[in-house]
Write a protein that holds these residues in place. Structure first.
Motif, short mmCIF file in Angstrom:
data_model
loop_
_atom_site.label_atom_id
_atom_site.label_comp_id
_atom_site.label_asym_id
_atom_site.label_seq_id
_atom_site.Cartn_x
_atom_site.Cartn_y
_atom_site.Cartn_z
N ASP A 28 55.43 -6.37 12.14
CA ASP A 28 56.61 -6.70 12.93
C ASP A 28 56.19 -6.88 14.38
N CYS A 29 56.24 -8.11 14.85
CA CYS A 29 55.81 -8.40 16.22
C CYS A 29 56.79 -7.88 17.26
N ASN A 30 57.95 -7.41 16.83
CA ASN A 30 58.92 -6.83 17.74
C ASN A 30 58.86 -5.29 17.70
N ARG A 31 57.70 -4.76 17.42
CA ARG A 31 57.49 -3.32 17.43
C ARG A 31 56.19 -3.01 18.17
N ALA A 32 56.16 -1.86 18.81
CA ALA A 32 54.96 -1.41 19.50
C ALA A 32 53.85 -1.14 18.48
N ALA A 33 52.61 -1.23 18.94
CA ALA A 33 51.47 -1.06 18.04
C ALA A 33 51.42 0.32 17.41
N ASP A 34 52.02 1.31 18.05
CA ASP A 34 52.02 2.67 17.50
C ASP A 34 53.34 3.06 16.85
N ALA A 35 54.24 2.08 16.67
CA ALA A 35 55.54 2.38 16.06
C ALA A 35 55.39 2.57 14.55
N GLY A 36 56.14 3.51 14.01
CA GLY A 36 56.11 3.73 12.57
C GLY A 36 56.61 2.54 11.78
N SER A 37 57.47 1.72 12.40
CA SER A 37 58.04 0.55 11.72
C SER A 37 57.24 -0.72 11.97
N LEU A 38 56.05 -0.60 12.55
CA LEU A 38 55.21 -1.79 12.77
C LEU A 38 54.86 -2.45 11.44
N ILE A 39 54.45 -1.66 10.46
CA ILE A 39 54.15 -2.13 9.11
C ILE A 39 54.89 -1.21 8.15
N VAL A 40 55.97 -1.70 7.59
CA VAL A 40 56.87 -0.82 6.84
C VAL A 40 56.39 -0.61 5.40
N THR A 41 56.66 0.57 4.89
CA THR A 41 56.48 0.86 3.46
C THR A 41 57.82 0.98 2.76
N GLU A 42 58.89 0.92 3.55
CA GLU A 42 60.26 0.91 3.03
C GLU A 42 61.14 0.23 4.06
N SER A 43 62.07 -0.62 3.62
CA SER A 43 62.97 -1.30 4.54
C SER A 43 64.35 -1.43 3.91
N GLU A 44 65.34 -0.93 4.62
CA GLU A 44 66.72 -0.99 4.16
C GLU A 44 66.87 -0.47 2.73
N GLY A 45 66.16 0.61 2.46
CA GLY A 45 66.26 1.26 1.16
C GLY A 45 65.39 0.69 0.08
N ARG A 46 64.64 -0.36 0.40
CA ARG A 46 63.79 -1.00 -0.59
C ARG A 46 62.32 -0.67 -0.33
N PRO A 47 61.58 -0.18 -1.33
CA PRO A 47 60.15 0.09 -1.13
C PRO A 47 59.38 -1.20 -0.89
N VAL A 48 58.41 -1.14 0.00
CA VAL A 48 57.49 -2.26 0.24
C VAL A 48 56.12 -1.75 -0.18
N THR A 49 55.88 -1.80 -1.47
CA THR A 49 54.68 -1.18 -2.03
C THR A 49 53.40 -1.89 -1.57
N ALA A 50 53.51 -3.15 -1.19
CA ALA A 50 52.32 -3.90 -0.74
C ALA A 50 51.70 -3.28 0.51
N ASN A 51 52.49 -2.50 1.25
CA ASN A 51 51.97 -1.91 2.49
C ASN A 51 51.56 -0.45 2.36
N ARG A 52 51.63 0.08 1.18
CA ARG A 52 51.27 1.49 1.02
C ARG A 52 49.75 1.69 1.07
N ASP A 53 49.37 2.77 1.67
CA ASP A 53 47.96 3.18 1.72
C ASP A 53 47.07 2.15 2.40
N LEU A 54 47.59 1.47 3.43
CA LEU A 54 46.75 0.54 4.19
C LEU A 54 45.70 1.30 4.98
N SER A 55 44.52 0.75 5.05
CA SER A 55 43.47 1.35 5.86
C SER A 55 43.72 1.06 7.33
N GLU A 56 43.11 1.85 8.20
CA GLU A 56 43.19 1.59 9.63
C GLU A 56 42.55 0.25 9.97
#
Length: 257
Positions: free
Chosen positions: A81-109
């Protein structure tokens, strides 16, 4: 054009001479080739969690009417999400509006840093470059971010057709609100359906505040801009208000204190 040839950051009319620079942080639901292997759900890409439907069409029409530069990332916010700070928890979501985003789980640094470097940083660098050129030319400049929002959120209807979001600097927001409130058919959200406290004002805060540029986020309910007629109507409405507001926005008596 092959997907691999498409840029991840788009600048349209970058040398536009109008007073406004337009940003569309959530313009695209595209999953570029390097990210397709992560398995983003196809049905999710058609929903609001992946992008802001209708926002780019309005932004493009408004850019043409105002001769305004327009910047947008051509990648879904599910990637980053380009509208989030680099250290924001919502920068790369694992859940959005109640829906899991499994593609983003366990991403490496490493992967997180790669997305920041390939999409997030170039987007903000492009905006910075445009603003620096305009400041060097002494060109009056205000920033507008165009977004859209869902009519219903977690089962609750949202009554506003449009929302104006702003932080401490109300110069542009007050002029927009005044312009919209001349239409009795409109219900205008003032820092609704979101506010800067929700962490959604990152792009405008990053680029407008350090240089004291007027800025505002415009959130249009997406059922209002679901077709070309609605998109044209809202672009025309916005352009009319902004044209009328421009002299007051930049006169010294309206300057931010």
């Amino acid at each position: 054009m092959k997907d691999s040839d498409r840029s991840l950051v788009v600048a349209e009319n970058p040398k536009g001479r109008g007073a406004f620079v337009i940003l569309c942080d959530h313009a695209s639901n595209r999953i570029p080739e390097p990210y397709q292997s992560f398995g983003f759900a196809e049905d999710a890409l058609q929903t609001h969690i992946a992008w802001d439907p209708g926002a780019l069409a309005v932004a493009r029409l408004l850019s043409a009417k105002l001769d305004a530069p327009l910047f947008w990332p051509d990648a879904s916010r599910l990637i980053i999400d380009c509208n989030r700070a680099a250290d924001a928890g919502s920068l790369i979501v694992t859940e959005s509006e109640g829906r899991p985003v499994t593609a983003n789980r366990d991403l490496s640094e490493e992967e997180r840093s790669r997305r920041l470097g390939r999409i997030h940083a170039p987007y903000h660098d492009a905006i910075d470059g445009c603003l620096k050129r305009r400041m060097a030319d002494g060109r009056p400049t205000a920033l507008i971010a165009i977004h859209s929002f869902t009519p219903i959120y977690f089962g609750k209807a949202r009554p506003w057709q449009v929302g104006i979001l702003f932080d401490d600097d109300r110069r542009l927001a007050d002029l927009l609100i005044s312009g919209f409130e001349t239409d009795p058919a409109l219900t205008v959200g003032i820092n609704q359906p979101y506010s800067p406290a929700d962490g959604v004002y990152y792009t405008l805060g990053r680029h407008a505040q350090p240089q004291h540029l007027p800025s505002a986020m415009i959130e249009i309910r997406n059922d209002e801009i679901g077709d070309e007629a609605g998109q044209r109507d809202w672009a025309y409405r916005l352009a009319s208000i902004l044209f009328a507001a421009t002299p007051a926005l930049f006169e010294s008596s309206h300057a931010m204190v």
